[in-house]
Scaffold this motif. Structure first.
Motif, PDB file in Angstrom:
ATOM      1  N   ALA A  10      -2.908  -4.086   2.112  1.00  0.00           N
ATOM      2  CA  ALA A  10      -2.227  -4.618   3.288  1.00  0.00           C
ATOM      3  C   ALA A  10      -1.793  -3.500   4.226  1.00  0.00           C
ATOM      4  N   ARG A  11      -1.377  -2.370   3.650  1.00  0.00           N
ATOM      5  CA  ARG A  11      -0.876  -1.264   4.466  1.00  0.00           C
ATOM      6  C   ARG A  11      -1.219   0.071   3.854  1.00  0.00           C
ATOM      7  N   GLY A  47      -7.173  -6.432  -1.238  1.00  0.00           N
ATOM      8  CA  GLY A  47      -5.738  -6.515  -1.430  1.00  0.00           C
ATOM      9  C   GLY A  47      -4.919  -5.517  -0.637  1.00  0.00           C
ATOM     10  N   THR A 100       9.411  -3.050  -8.163  1.00  0.00           N
ATOM     11  CA  THR A 100       8.178  -2.686  -7.482  1.00  0.00           C
ATOM     12  C   THR A 100       7.253  -1.979  -8.456  1.00  0.00           C
ATOM     13  N   VAL A 104       0.487  -1.975  -0.945  1.00  0.00           N
ATOM     14  CA  VAL A 104       0.671  -0.869  -0.014  1.00  0.00           C
ATOM     15  C   VAL A 104       0.236   0.411  -0.724  1.00  0.00           C
ATOM     16  N   ARG A 143      -2.254  -5.649  -6.316  1.00  0.00           N
ATOM     17  CA  ARG A 143      -2.125  -7.087  -6.112  1.00  0.00           C
ATOM     18  C   ARG A 143      -2.334  -7.362  -4.621  1.00  0.00           C
ATOM     19  N   PRO A 144      -2.634  -8.606  -4.236  1.00  0.00           N
ATOM     20  CA  PRO A 144      -2.756  -8.896  -2.802  1.00  0.00           C
ATOM     21  C   PRO A 144      -1.501  -8.468  -2.053  1.00  0.00           C
ATOM     22  N   GLY A 145      -1.679  -7.846  -0.920  1.00  0.00           N
ATOM     23  CA  GLY A 145      -0.552  -7.352  -0.136  1.00  0.00           C
ATOM     24  C   GLY A 145      -0.079  -5.980  -0.558  1.00  0.00           C
TER      25      GLY A 145
END
Length: 75
Positions: free
Chosen positions: A72-73, A70, A15, A49, A45-47
């Motif tokens: 996501a959360r 990018g 990660t 957090v 990056r896309p997605g």
């Protein structure tokens, strides 16, 4: 420096973790947001957090409200 072991553990799992220390220039919200924005542009990056703790949680909320690409959360 306090969260460095966490970043290293996340990196060991494949990660990408970018740990930001408090802004060294001027301690304003805009300075913090600018530093976070630079790191986001370089590493996200896309997605992706975004995780913030304590004061960093509020900073993450302010940054997320700007709608970075990018994201996501938010944790």
């Amino acid at each position: 420096a306090f969260y460095r072991p966490l970043g290293e553990a996340l990196a060991a799992r494949g990660t990408t973790a970018v740990l930001l220390e408090p802004a060294e220039e001027e301690p304003t919200w805009e300075a913090h947001l600018a530093e976070l924005g630079r790191a986001w542009e370089e590493h996200a990056r896309p997605g992706a957090v975004l995780v913030g703790h304590s004061l960093g949680g509020f900073l993450a909320l302010l940054f997320a409200a700007r709608g970075p690409q990018g994201l996501a959360r938010l944790v």
